[in-house]
Scaffold this motif. Structure first.
Motif, short mmCIF file in Angstrom:
data_model
loop_
_atom_site.label_atom_id
_atom_site.label_comp_id
_atom_site.label_asym_id
_atom_site.label_seq_id
_atom_site.Cartn_x
_atom_site.Cartn_y
_atom_site.Cartn_z
N LYS A 172 67.35 87.86 46.48
CA LYS A 172 66.65 86.65 46.06
C LYS A 172 65.94 85.98 47.22
O LYS A 172 66.49 85.88 48.32
N GLY A 173 64.70 85.51 46.96
CA GLY A 173 64.01 84.78 48.01
C GLY A 173 62.51 84.69 47.89
O GLY A 173 61.87 83.96 48.64
N SER A 174 61.90 85.41 46.94
CA SER A 174 60.44 85.43 46.84
C SER A 174 59.91 84.27 46.01
O SER A 174 60.52 83.84 45.03
N ALA A 175 58.71 83.82 46.40
CA ALA A 175 57.98 82.84 45.60
C ALA A 175 56.97 83.54 44.70
O ALA A 175 56.30 82.90 43.89
N ALA A 176 56.86 84.87 44.84
CA ALA A 176 55.96 85.65 44.00
C ALA A 176 56.50 87.08 43.95
O ALA A 176 57.22 87.52 44.85
N ALA A 177 56.14 87.80 42.90
CA ALA A 177 56.64 89.17 42.73
C ALA A 177 55.83 90.17 43.55
O ALA A 177 54.63 89.98 43.74
N PRO A 178 56.47 91.25 44.02
CA PRO A 178 55.74 92.39 44.60
C PRO A 178 55.20 93.21 43.43
O PRO A 178 55.83 94.14 42.95
N THR A 179 54.02 92.85 42.96
CA THR A 179 53.58 93.24 41.62
C THR A 179 53.30 94.73 41.42
O THR A 179 53.31 95.20 40.28
N ALA A 251 53.93 103.82 50.13
CA ALA A 251 54.33 102.42 49.99
C ALA A 251 54.00 101.93 48.59
O ALA A 251 52.90 102.18 48.08
N VAL A 252 54.93 101.27 47.97
CA VAL A 252 54.68 100.63 46.68
C VAL A 252 54.36 99.16 46.97
O VAL A 252 55.25 98.35 47.21
N GLY A 253 53.08 98.87 46.99
CA GLY A 253 52.63 97.50 47.20
C GLY A 253 52.23 97.18 48.62
O GLY A 253 52.65 97.83 49.59
N THR A 254 51.41 96.16 48.73
CA THR A 254 50.95 95.69 50.05
C THR A 254 52.10 95.08 50.84
O THR A 254 52.08 95.10 52.07
N THR A 295 49.28 100.32 44.34
CA THR A 295 48.98 98.90 44.41
C THR A 295 48.29 98.46 43.12
O THR A 295 47.85 99.29 42.32
N ASN A 296 48.23 97.16 42.91
CA ASN A 296 47.47 96.62 41.78
C ASN A 296 46.02 96.37 42.22
O ASN A 296 45.66 96.59 43.38
N PHE A 297 45.21 95.90 41.29
CA PHE A 297 43.83 95.53 41.62
C PHE A 297 43.79 94.06 42.04
O PHE A 297 44.30 93.19 41.33
N SER A 333 48.30 90.36 39.12
CA SER A 333 49.76 90.48 38.99
C SER A 333 50.24 91.26 37.77
O SER A 333 51.11 92.11 37.86
N PHE A 334 49.69 90.97 36.61
CA PHE A 334 50.10 91.66 35.39
C PHE A 334 49.12 92.76 35.00
O PHE A 334 49.12 93.25 33.86
N GLY A 335 48.27 93.16 35.93
CA GLY A 335 47.21 94.10 35.65
C GLY A 335 47.58 95.56 35.83
O GLY A 335 48.77 95.93 35.93
N ASP A 336 46.58 96.40 35.91
CA ASP A 336 46.74 97.83 36.04
C ASP A 336 46.97 98.23 37.50
O ASP A 336 46.96 97.38 38.40
N ALA A 337 47.17 99.53 37.72
CA ALA A 337 47.55 100.02 39.04
C ALA A 337 46.53 101.00 39.61
O ALA A 337 45.71 101.57 38.89
N MET A 338 46.66 101.20 40.92
CA MET A 338 45.81 102.14 41.64
C MET A 338 46.70 102.95 42.59
O MET A 338 47.60 102.39 43.21
N PHE A 339 46.47 104.25 42.63
CA PHE A 339 47.17 105.09 43.59
C PHE A 339 46.17 105.66 44.57
O PHE A 339 45.26 106.40 44.18
N ILE A 340 46.32 105.33 45.83
CA ILE A 340 45.47 105.85 46.89
C ILE A 340 46.22 106.99 47.54
O ILE A 340 47.19 106.77 48.27
N LYS A 341 45.79 108.23 47.25
CA LYS A 341 46.55 109.41 47.68
C LYS A 341 45.98 110.02 48.97
O LYS A 341 44.86 109.71 49.36
#
Length: 341
Positions: A172-179, A251-254, A295-297, A333-341
Motif C-alpha cells: 500500500k502507498g500509491s496515489a495512482a495505479a500502475p495502469t 517492464a510492465v509499465g513506465t 504500457t498504456n497509451f 489509465s483505463f485504456g488499451d495497451a501497447m507492447f514495444i518488443k
C-alpha cells in the motif's frame, strides 16, 4: 528537444472513462522498436510475444483511498485532501483544495470526527504537511472514509474500487495505479508462468506528479517528481540472471521501467535497493536493464510518452500514436495497451 515534438491531436472521447468488464480483452498494439512495424491484437495475445526465459517485471504497489473530503473544525467549510506520501507516523504530505482554507494550525474533521487532521506546514510548492489523529488503525479508518483518487481526466464514478488495482497489488502507498498492469488477470499470469516466463516484482509508489503537465518548452528543463521504490534481493537475482542468459527483461509499465533504470548500474547489474527516484527518461537515454515494455497509451506532451519514445524512436512512437487515434484505441489509465518488443 522540444516538448511540442511530442504533441498529437487526441480527441477527448478517446480518453477511457471506465475499465472494460474483462481486463484481458483490451486491445493491444504491438510495435517493433527497431523498425516501427505495427500490428493490432488483443491483450490476451501478449502470451504469444513472450518467450521462455524472458522475465516480466511487475510493480506490486497498491493504491490507497487517498482522497479525503471533510470540513473545517470551527466553521464547517469544505476541504479536500489528496494524500501524496507518508512522511513518518501520522504525518503526510498532501494536496489541499481549496488551499486558502488549509493554513498552518487549522484543523479539519472527516466522517463525523472519526478522523481529524491538523496542518503543520505549507511547503514551497503549495503542498501541505498534515498530521492525523484517530482511534484504532489508520489504514482501516482510511479504507472507510477515503475515496479512490482517480486521475483528473476521468470524470465518471468507478463502481468497483478493485478495478483501479492490479490483481497482484500488495504494498500500500500509491496515489495512482500502475495502469499497464491492469490488463493482467491471475489466469493469464499463470499461463505466462507455465510457458516458462519468469515473473519478478518490485515496488514504486506512484505519485500524482505523473499527471502534472510539462510546463517548459525544452525537455531538459523539466524537473521530475520523486517517488519511493524498492527491490528485494530475490527479485534482483531473477532479473540479473535473465540478463546473463541473454533473455529479455520486459517492464510492465513506465513505473517498473523507471525503477529498474534507477537501480541498474552501468554494467547492467541490479542490487537490492530502496529509496527515492526522480529519473527522467527521454530520447537519447541508453537503457541499462529494460529490453521491452508493456504500457498504456499516454497523453500528448507527457513525460510518459517521452519515456516510451526513448525505448524506440520519437518518429516510430508518434507514428504509432497517430495510428492509435485513427484506429480509435482507448487512451490512458483505463485504456488499451501497447507492447514495444
Amino acid at each position: 528537444m522540444e516538448v511540442k515534438d511530442f504533441y498529437f491531436d487526441l480527441p477527448e472521447e478517446l480518453i477511457a472513462q471506465h475499465p472494460l468488464k474483462e481486463r484481458e480483452k483490451s486491445r493491444l498494439m504491438v510495435m517493433d522498436k527497431s523498425t516501427g512495424e505495427l500490428s493490432h491484437k488483443h491483450f490476451y495475445d501478449i502470451i504469444n510475444y513472450l518467450k521462455k526465459g524472458d522475465t516480466l517485471v511487475l510493480n506490486n504497489t497498491r493504491v490507497i483511498p487517498a482522497r479525503l473530503i471533510g470540513e473545517k473544525l470551527e466553521s464547517g467549510g469544505k476541504i479536500e485532501f489528496l494524500l501524496l506520501n507518508r512522511i513518518e507516523g501520522d504525518k503526510w504530505e498532501a494536496l489541499a483544495k481549496p488551499g486558502k482554507r488549509a493554513r498552518v494550525g487549522r484543523e479539519f474533521v472527516f466522517g463525523d470526527g472519526k478522523l481529524k487532521a491538523k496542518v503543520i506546514e505549507v511547503k514551497d510548492d503549495g503542498n501541505r504537511i498534515i498530521e492525523f489523529s484517530y482511534k484504532g488503525i489508520f489504514e482501516q479508518v482510511l479504507d472507510e472514509l477515503g475515496q479512490m483518487p482517480l486521475p483528473p481526466y476521468i470524470t465518471e464514478t468507478l463502481e468497483d474500487k478493485e478495478r483501479y488495482q492490479t490483481v497482484y497489488s500488495k504494498e500500500k502507498g500509491s496515489a495512482a495505479a500502475p495502469t499497464a498492469g491492469l490488463h493482467f488477470t491471475k489466469e493469464l499470469l499463470k499461463e505466462i508462468e507455465e510457458k516458462g516466463v519468469n515473473i519478478a516484482y518490485l515496488t514504486l509508489h506512484v505519485g500524482l506528479g505523473t499527471f502534472r503537465p510539462v510546463k517548459v518548452d525544452t525537455i531538459e528543463d523539466h524537473d521530475m517528481h520523486s517517488e519511493f521504490y524498492s527491490l528485494d534481493k530475490e527479485n534482483a537475482r531473477i532479473i540479473n540472471e535473465t540478463k546473463e542468459r541473454g533473455n529479455r527483461v520486459i517492464a510492465v509499465g513506465t513505473t517498473s521501467t523507471r525503477t529498474l533504470e534507477t537501480i541498474g548500474s552501468r554494467e547492467g547489474v541490479l542490487k537490492e535497493s530502496s529509496g527515492w527516484t526522480d529519473i527522467f527518461i527521454y530520447p537519447g537515454y541508453e537503457f541499462k536493464i529494460v529490453d521491452s515494455l508493456i504500457t498504456n497509451f499516454h497523453l500528448p506532451e507527457s513525460t510518459l510518452i517521452m519515456l516510451v519514445s526513448a525505448l524506440s524512436t520519437r518518429d516510430n512512437v508518434m507514428k504509432a500514436y497517430n495510428e492509435a487515434v485513427k484506429e480509435r484505441y482507448r487512451f490512458f489509465s483505463f485504456g488499451d495497451a501497447m507492447f514495444i518488443k
